[in-house]
Design a protein around this motif. Structure first.
Motif, mmCIF file in Angstrom:
data_model
loop_
_atom_site.group_PDB
_atom_site.id
_atom_site.type_symbol
_atom_site.label_atom_id
_atom_site.label_comp_id
_atom_site.label_asym_id
_atom_site.label_seq_id
_atom_site.Cartn_x
_atom_site.Cartn_y
_atom_site.Cartn_z
ATOM 1 N N LEU A 112 0.815 -1.211 0.000
ATOM 2 C CA LEU A 112 0.000 0.000 0.000
ATOM 3 C C LEU A 112 0.856 1.271 0.000
ATOM 4 O O LEU A 112 0.358 2.352 -0.316
ATOM 5 N N ASP A 113 2.142 1.159 0.353
ATOM 6 C CA ASP A 113 3.048 2.309 0.340
ATOM 7 C C ASP A 113 3.828 2.419 -0.966
ATOM 8 O O ASP A 113 4.767 3.211 -1.062
ATOM 9 N N ALA A 114 3.437 1.644 -1.961
ATOM 10 C CA ALA A 114 4.142 1.687 -3.246
ATOM 11 C C ALA A 114 3.830 2.978 -3.995
ATOM 12 O O ALA A 114 2.689 3.420 -4.056
ATOM 13 N N ILE A 115 4.861 3.562 -4.548
ATOM 14 C CA ILE A 115 4.716 4.721 -5.427
ATOM 15 C C ILE A 115 4.338 4.220 -6.814
ATOM 16 O O ILE A 115 3.470 4.769 -7.470
ATOM 17 N N SER A 116 4.999 3.151 -7.236
ATOM 18 C CA SER A 116 4.643 2.475 -8.486
ATOM 19 C C SER A 116 5.006 1.005 -8.347
ATOM 20 O O SER A 116 5.975 0.648 -7.691
ATOM 21 N N VAL A 117 4.188 0.148 -8.976
ATOM 22 C CA VAL A 117 4.428 -1.291 -8.923
ATOM 23 C C VAL A 117 3.896 -1.916 -10.203
ATOM 24 O O VAL A 117 2.813 -1.582 -10.657
ATOM 25 N N ASN A 118 4.693 -2.787 -10.793
ATOM 26 C CA ASN A 118 4.274 -3.527 -11.982
ATOM 27 C C ASN A 118 4.864 -4.930 -11.892
ATOM 28 O O ASN A 118 6.029 -5.145 -12.232
ATOM 29 N N PHE A 119 4.066 -5.848 -11.371
ATOM 30 C CA PHE A 119 4.414 -7.263 -11.268
ATOM 31 C C PHE A 119 3.186 -8.052 -11.677
ATOM 32 O O PHE A 119 2.064 -7.549 -11.581
ATOM 33 N N PRO A 120 3.368 -9.311 -12.099
ATOM 34 C CA PRO A 120 2.194 -10.142 -12.398
ATOM 35 C C PRO A 120 1.361 -10.345 -11.138
ATOM 36 O O PRO A 120 1.822 -10.127 -10.021
ATOM 37 N N GLU A 121 0.153 -10.828 -11.340
ATOM 38 C CA GLU A 121 -0.737 -11.138 -10.229
ATOM 39 C C GLU A 121 -0.052 -12.125 -9.286
ATOM 40 O O GLU A 121 0.545 -13.106 -9.716
ATOM 41 N N ILE A 122 -0.157 -11.847 -8.010
ATOM 42 C CA ILE A 122 0.379 -12.760 -7.005
ATOM 43 C C ILE A 122 -0.744 -13.730 -6.649
ATOM 44 O O ILE A 122 -1.722 -13.364 -6.024
ATOM 45 N N ASN A 123 -0.588 -14.991 -7.101
ATOM 46 C CA ASN A 123 -1.653 -15.966 -6.859
ATOM 47 C C ASN A 123 -1.238 -17.063 -5.886
ATOM 48 O O ASN A 123 -1.991 -17.993 -5.645
ATOM 49 N N SER A 124 -0.024 -16.971 -5.349
ATOM 50 C CA SER A 124 0.390 -17.837 -4.249
ATOM 51 C C SER A 124 1.434 -17.073 -3.447
ATOM 52 O O SER A 124 2.142 -16.222 -3.984
ATOM 53 N N ILE A 125 1.470 -17.380 -2.170
ATOM 54 C CA ILE A 125 2.435 -16.690 -1.322
ATOM 55 C C ILE A 125 3.261 -17.706 -0.561
ATOM 56 O O ILE A 125 2.746 -18.761 -0.206
ATOM 57 N N PRO A 126 4.510 -17.426 -0.333
ATOM 58 C CA PRO A 126 5.215 -16.285 -0.885
ATOM 59 C C PRO A 126 5.481 -16.466 -2.381
ATOM 60 O O PRO A 126 5.546 -17.590 -2.873
ATOM 61 N N THR A 127 5.625 -15.360 -3.071
ATOM 62 C CA THR A 127 6.101 -15.362 -4.453
ATOM 63 C C THR A 127 7.330 -14.471 -4.483
ATOM 64 O O THR A 127 7.289 -13.334 -4.019
ATOM 65 N N THR A 128 8.408 -15.011 -5.026
ATOM 66 C CA THR A 128 9.694 -14.334 -5.007
ATOM 67 C C THR A 128 10.245 -14.229 -6.423
ATOM 68 O O THR A 128 10.199 -15.201 -7.178
ATOM 69 N N TYR A 129 10.755 -13.050 -6.748
ATOM 70 C CA TYR A 129 11.339 -12.786 -8.058
ATOM 71 C C TYR A 129 12.818 -12.487 -7.875
ATOM 72 O O TYR A 129 13.198 -11.744 -6.964
ATOM 73 N N VAL A 130 13.636 -13.057 -8.762
ATOM 74 C CA VAL A 130 15.073 -12.837 -8.727
ATOM 75 C C VAL A 130 15.467 -12.131 -10.026
ATOM 76 O O VAL A 130 15.147 -12.598 -11.124
ATOM 77 N N PHE A 131 16.153 -11.004 -9.877
ATOM 78 C CA PHE A 131 16.594 -10.196 -11.016
ATOM 79 C C PHE A 131 18.114 -10.235 -11.096
ATOM 80 O O PHE A 131 18.794 -10.163 -10.068
#
Length: 161
Positions: A112-131
Motif C-alpha cells: 500500500l506504500d508503493a509509489i509504483s508497482v508492476n508485477f504479475p498477479e500474485i496468486n500464491s504466497i510467498p512469491t519471489t522474483y530474482v533479477f
C-alpha cells in the motif's frame, strides 16, 4: 473468508497484470517506501542481483522464506545482493507485518506504500522474483519452491549484460 477476499482484492487492485507480455520480457517496476522511510527503486538497482518477495504476515511458508532470505542477505549482501520483502496485507495488519520483519536486516514494506508497482498477479504466497545485474527477471519462485543458493552465486559472479 473475509481476510482472504480482501487479500485477493488488494492483489488484483495493486498489481498490474499484462497478459500480452511474457514474464521474462515484462517491464517490472517497484518503487516503494520501506518501513524505515527509505526509498527502494528496482529500476535503480542495476549492477546488483535483486530479490523481491511478496508475503503476508499470517503465512507460515512466508515466515520460513523471510528467514532463509535473511541468511542469503547476510552471506551475499557484501557481494551486491539486495532484497526487499513486500507485504500484501491490508493496512490494518501493518503492526503484525512489522513484527514479522522485525528480525530481518534487509528492507521491507507494505504494498500500500508503493509509489509504483508492476508485477504479475500474485496468486500464491510467498512469491519471489530474482533479477540479475542487468535488471532482467531470471527466476520466479512460488510458495512450494525452495531458494537455491547456486542461482544467487551464479548471478552474483556474472557480469551485467
Amino acid at each position: 473468508m473475509k481476510k482472504y477476499f480482501s487479500q485477493l482484492i488488494i492483489c488484483l487492485t495493486l498489481l498490474v497484470i499484462n497478459p500480452l507480455v511474457s514474464r521474462a520480457e515484462q517491464n517490472y517496476d517497484l518503487n516503494i517506501t520501506t518501513f524505515k522511510g527509505q526509498n527502494f527503486d528496482l529500476k535503480k538497482m542495476h549492477s546488483k542481483v535483486v530479490i523481491v518477495t511478496f508475503f503476508t504476515e499470517w503465512c507460515p511458508n512466508c515466515v520460513r522464506e523471510l528467514s532463509e532470505l535473511e541468511q542469503l542477505y547476510k552471506a551475499y549482501h557484501q557481494y551486491g545482493l539486495e532484497i526487499i520483502a513486500v507485504s500484501i496485507d491490508p493496512k490494518k495488519s501493518i503492526e503484525k507485518v512489522k513484527q514479522r520483519v522485525a528480525n530481518v536486516s534487509y528492507p521491507s514494506a507494505i504494498i500500500l506504500d508503493a509509489i509504483s508497482v508492476n508485477f504479475p498477479e500474485i496468486n500464491s504466497i510467498p512469491t519471489t522474483y530474482v533479477f540479475d545485474k542487468s535488471g532482467a527477471m531470471r527466476q520466479e519462485i512460488k510458495s512450494a519452491g525452495r531458494l537455491d543458493k547456486k542461482i544467487f552465486e551464479e548471478l552474483l559472479l556474472s557480469k551485467p549484460t
